[in-house]
Design a protein around this motif. Sequence first.
Motif, PDB file in Angstrom:
ATOM      1  N   ASP A  69      66.306   9.572  11.958  1.00  0.00           N
ATOM      2  CA  ASP A  69      67.704   9.210  12.227  1.00  0.00           C
ATOM      3  C   ASP A  69      67.872   7.698  12.308  1.00  0.00           C
ATOM      4  O   ASP A  69      68.866   7.138  11.817  1.00  0.00           O
ATOM      5  N   TYR A 109      68.568   5.430   9.184  1.00  0.00           N
ATOM      6  CA  TYR A 109      69.926   5.329   8.628  1.00  0.00           C
ATOM      7  C   TYR A 109      70.923   4.649   9.572  1.00  0.00           C
ATOM      8  O   TYR A 109      72.068   4.406   9.185  1.00  0.00           O
ATOM      9  N   THR A 110      70.474   4.365  10.799  1.00  0.00           N
ATOM     10  CA  THR A 110      71.423   3.788  11.762  1.00  0.00           C
ATOM     11  C   THR A 110      71.068   2.363  12.173  1.00  0.00           C
ATOM     12  O   THR A 110      71.854   1.726  12.885  1.00  0.00           O
ATOM     13  N   LYS A 146      65.142  -2.298  11.350  1.00  0.00           N
ATOM     14  CA  LYS A 146      64.970  -1.226  10.369  1.00  0.00           C
ATOM     15  C   LYS A 146      63.595  -1.302   9.727  1.00  0.00           C
ATOM     16  O   LYS A 146      62.966  -0.277   9.447  1.00  0.00           O
TER      17      LYS A 146
END
Length: 668
Positions: A41, A44-45, A51
């Motif tokens: 999850d 993608y956030t 990241k």
Amino acid sequence: MKVLLGIVFILFFTTWVGATPITLDSQTLALAQMPQDSLEDLVYTTEGIHKVDVLNALSWKIKFSNPNRSYRLAKQARDFAESLNYPMGVAFANKHMGLARTNQGRYREALSLVFEEIEMRKALQDTMGIAIANNNIGYILRQQKNYDLALEYFRRSLELTAEKVYLPSLRALTLNSVGHIYRIQGSYELSEKAHLESLAVLDEGQELGKFARATTLNNLGKLYLEQNQYGRALLYFFETLELEEQLNNPLRQSQSINNISLAYLGNNKLDSAQFYAEKGMVIARTIDNKAPLRDLEHTCALIYKAMGNFEMAYLHESRYANLNDSLLMAEKETEISTLENRFLSTQKQNEIDLLNERQAAQDAELRKVRLTNYGIIGLALFIFVIAGLLYLNNRLKRRANLILLAQKNEVRKQRDELEQSNLHLNKVNHEMDSFMYRVSHDLRSPLTSVMGLISLASQEQDTTKRDQYLQLMQKSLKKLDGFIQDIIDVTRNNRQDVKYVEINLKAMVKEYFDQYKYHDGRTDIVCEYESKGLANLINDEYRLGIILSNLISNAIRYSTEYREDAVVKVSTQIDEERALIQVRDNGPGITEEHQAKIFDMFFRGENVTGGSGLGLYIVKETVEKIGGNIRVASEVRHGATFTLELPNQKLGTEKQSPSIGLEQVLNA
């Protein structure tokens, strides 16, 4: 005794538990402790360098269960880190890419990636990262059975971790790696000492601490198993399995269970050995690594053999042999690059030694030592340059040969195409010569006839004879008009685009029956139509009209000239893929020698009057234009049958391809 030998054989086949590469760094430790779903999850956030860290942590998380995806995630992290100018993230990604390649058995790529990482760590002055990288190099070299060089890199890692207080797991895993190599070399006392020291420094509070402890416990179990101390071995194997279940590592779980089964087998507790072997196989079938399943198949074969169940022993031994052959094939592919890999590692080591010598020379007082070192460096560089030039020369020669071969093939291809073009042009020239001659003759003949008849009619006073002259003129002009229409059909067939529509064949045939059945005033011509399958055909309506018009008019013409009971029959058979159309007559038929020529331009059979000689030529060209074929079957005095085979096309699928032939020459 045979069972004990089998156990030792399997122990030397296992690959991971002896020296496991260290990849997790303190920066990504917290992320790596998160569940995999949560990391998925976060991919993608999150944005930016965070990241990159998430991608690196997820890559580490699935390094054993899915090394292919682990590599892709690490490469994505590296590319993203480079775009952000985040060097630490690039170094971490290189580390995880190297681990993924190691787990895939692609050791050459793995070594290259880890050596690149060491250079990055040096630039970042990251001592702990360098220590971890040295440990990973030692692991890869151990996988290649280069034990002495592997020990050297493990010792370097230990030296670096002794200078400061780093993660206890790092030093513990390195000691565990050293102990594993000592066990392979038969130095059991040194192996036990290293493993026990590894356990003494572990911090169980971290996930990597559990990982390192499980690895060390497993190696101690194997050490005691090789010495036939089955009770002690089982204690360590069961503790290892408990930790592996906490870490959710199915690969290592299956191999721990296999070791438990082997210990029970050595202790002659066959039911327990069978139970754990079958449990391990269930887990091994869920992962994408064949090695654990191979080892468990062999263990099962040994168990059933000890039980006296030779049928099951043979079954598992056969499965083991198949899996082993598959894995050996993959190993042999990597063995080809083993020497080059060793050369690469030795070359990197030489470069490091030379840098150290250069640094020492700068601090030395004796000029002689300094000059000697420079001489060594110069000689090494000279050899390296010569080797590089020879390699480059060989590459250039090979490339030149490939280019030359490609050029020869291209020349040969162009020559073949030119020959085909020449043959085609010769055919077109021949058709052009024949066409011009026949056109000039067939156009002039009716015109000359008409001019003569006009002259006679102008001088004739008798009205009846004058009408006869006019009828003859009309016949000549119709012949001329038919010839001109044939020329127009040739041109349109080549120039006009193909257009598919739905055609009612019955209506089209009836139209041409009605048009030609009163030939020469006859009213007794029998025209029959028979159909099977579908009623409609999808194809080019204009071109199909040219084909049927010529075939039906010819059939009626020659039947009526030959017989009083003239019969012309058209039959069709249409399905989803194709249409079969036959036009039969009971005319004079066609001789066998003429059947091969009737589709040639301007060909006319013996005793045939009238006609342009273009009709069947137009039919054949038109049939081929719409993707079909035509053939004729005939016996003299028994009529002729023309058979058309056409594709049943789909609406809107027209493909136009320019034709090269007589029509283009005429339009040039």
